[in-house]
Design a protein around this motif. Structure first.
Motif, PDB file in Angstrom:
ATOM      1  N   TRP A 279      74.121  18.681  46.629  1.00 40.94           N
ATOM      2  CA  TRP A 279      74.126  17.508  47.494  1.00 40.94           C
ATOM      3  C   TRP A 279      73.072  17.498  48.533  1.00 40.94           C
TER       4      TRP A 279
ATOM      5  N   GLY B 295      70.064  16.277  48.002  1.00 41.84           N
ATOM      6  CA  GLY B 295      70.282  14.998  46.970  1.00 41.84           C
ATOM      7  C   GLY B 295      69.275  13.901  47.690  1.00 41.84           C
TER       8      GLY B 295
ATOM      9  N   TYR C 275      66.426  17.999  39.642  1.00 42.11           N
ATOM     10  CA  TYR C 275      67.541  17.926  40.592  1.00 42.11           C
ATOM     11  C   TYR C 275      68.609  18.646  39.743  1.00 42.11           C
TER      12      TYR C 275
ATOM     13  N   MET D 234      74.899  13.595  46.469  1.00 44.98           N
ATOM     14  CA  MET D 234      74.902  13.767  45.251  1.00 44.98           C
ATOM     15  C   MET D 234      74.510  12.619  44.391  1.00 44.98           C
TER      16      MET D 234
ATOM     17  N   GLY E 208      70.615  12.148  44.133  1.00 43.82           N
ATOM     18  CA  GLY E 208      70.005  13.158  43.361  1.00 43.82           C
ATOM     19  C   GLY E 208      70.205  12.819  41.979  1.00 43.82           C
TER      20      GLY E 208
END
Length: 475
Positions: free
Chosen positions: A143, A146, A164, A204, A207
């Motif tokens: 994260w 992200g 990612y 998060m 991402g």
């Protein structure tokens, strides 16, 4: 390929867990395969102290009204790997850890601190010519990075791709929606088709939504996170993106983790020459005040002390372990409740040693000196310590989940067994696995076969790096 690997921690500069190990080992493995990789991380004091050949190469202004932001070019302390440090004294030059204050509370401006990291990475897509190097592909991690694909989407429109990697989906980087203007992202990004997550902003989620491809750190965990069991609320999105989701098991840096030349342990050993293993056990018992009994099965654990890691299961099965004549060593930090319970049990048992700390050298000595290694995690995206334990001839006792399921072979593997695996995270099944492990320990031929199998398994980064290289090229 010109690849920028962006992470919030990198071993040996700064490490709090497995992410740091991965960020320290995967880029050099990719360089060995011929790729042009640079590592980017915040300029924490520890990183500035350890990095070599430091030189400021790019002024990024004051994008978050927190003071100057700049980029320092450097080298890793023990290799020629190139390092880019995102420098902002007001954000990073502090006592405490990379995510928390000295009292354990999260830094209140983490949303700015890690937005700055992602912003600086994305800026290279526009200003890379200033330093003579423009990334073709960005590899973001967890994260803390992200927002990187969101910045690429909204501010730069660069054709460079972004991969990612999820190291642990339970850390969501969740902040109030009002922070969006502070981190220079438009309100149009705040939607279910964007970074909105349960009436908040999730780094998060950013991402997962905006990256061109997603990886996670084991094949089984890639399947688990598409279900409510491990999806943490993201399972619908991940199911929708399943064609762009790949599980790649982490590797081990065998230059750091190898009992044949580990400087932290009492004696060196390797398959076929295992005498040093017993010397490591005796030295560990002496160091931690346990009875020096070569026949007592010695279990070890190096972990964050949380319910996720199965600390409650270990506490519930201590009577079984003691009935079997076992000893237990635990090293870690975590929630106060579990720390105190473990210390209380150690205070009344001469066969239990608990160290509330994080000590890299002691973790090596525990993994080398113990007979078995315990990882009863309720979920485990990959896990690295079980891979270290295999290399050190310390068969793991694990719950069948995530990367533990992918890397440890239980009794069902027959002559290829490398450890002890139980199917449900309940005390009764962990207790049965402990009994199975001690029974094998007491039958030397069987035990030697299990130990040798694990030590001969190859989880070097070379194999995983080749898989990443293929994926990068496909993007």
């Amino acid at each position: 390929m010109k690849i920028l690997f962006v992470a919030s921690e990198v071993y040996p500069l700064v490490k709090t867990g497995g992410l740091g190990d991965v960020a320290g080992a995967l880029p050099p493995a990719l360089m060995e395969l011929g790729e042009d990789v640079r590592i980017m991380m915040p300029a924490y004091p520890q990183a500035l102290d350890a990095a070599r050949n430091k030189k400021t190469v790019l002024d990024l202004g004051d994008p978050f009204s927190t003071g100057p932001l700049s980029l320092i070019s450097a080298r890793m302390p023990s290799s020629e790997a190139e390092l880019l440090l995102v420098d902002s004294p007001s954000l990073y030059r502090r006592d405490g850890g990379p995510y928390q204050q000295e009292n354990g509370d999260e830094w209140l401006d983490n949303h700015i601190r890690f937005a700055a990291l992602s912003h600086a990475a994305a800026a290279l897509s526009a200003y890379g010519s200033v330093i003579g190097w423009t990334p073709e592909l960005f590899h973001a991690n967890d994260w803390q990075t992200g927002l990187l694909p969101a910045y690429l989407r909204f501010h730069h429109g660069n054709p460079a791709k972004c991969l990612y990697t999820i190291h642990n989906l339970n850390y969501t980087g969740r902040f109030p929606a009002e922070i969006l203007p502070q981190v220079n992202l438009p309100w149009e990004a705040y939607s279910p088709d964007g970074l909105e997550f349960h009436d908040a902003v999730s780094y998060m989620k950013s991402g997962l939504y905006y990256a061109d491809h997603i990886t996670t750190v084991s094949r089984t965990y890639a399947q688990e996170i598409q279900t409510p069991f491990a999806g943490n609320g993201f399972e619908g999105l991940l199911l929708d993106r399943s064609s762009s989701l790949t599980g790649i098991v982490n590797g081990v840096d065998y230059q750091v983790w190898n009992p044949a030349h580990d400087p932290h342990i009492a004696a060196k050993y390797q398959p076929g020459r295992m005498g040093g293993k017993q010397a490591c056990k005796t030295a560990l018992q002496q160091e931690l005040g346990l009875p020096e009994d070569p026949k007592a099965p010695l279990f070890g654990m190096v972990s964050r002390l949380t319910e996720q890691k199965g600390i409650d299961l270990i506490l519930d099965t201590l009577p079984t372990l003691e009935r079997l004549g076992g000893q237990l060593v635990i090293l870690g930090t975590g929630e106060d409740y579990w720390e105190q319970l473990l210390l209380d049990r150690a205070a009344v048992s001469p066969n239990i040693a608990v160290k509330i700390a994080y000590q890299e050298s002691l973790s090596h000595r525990i993994i080398a000196g113990c007979d078995m290694f315990m990882m009863p995690s309720r979920f485990e995206p990959c896990g690295l310590t079980q891979l270290y334990a295999l290399k050190y001839g310390t068969p793991p006792v694990v719950h069948r989940t995530g990367g533990l399921a992918d890397t440890v072979r239980g009794a069902g593997a027959g002559p290829d067994q490398t450890g002890f695996v139980f199917d449900d995270a309940v005390p009764e099944l962990l207790a049965a696995a402990l009994e199975e492990a001690v029974d094998a320990f007491n039958h030397r031929n069987k035990w030697d076969n299990i130990v040798t199998n694990g030590m001969q398994d190859d989880y070097s980064w070379e194999n995983s790096a080749k898989t990443y290289q293929t994926l990068y090229r496909s993007l």
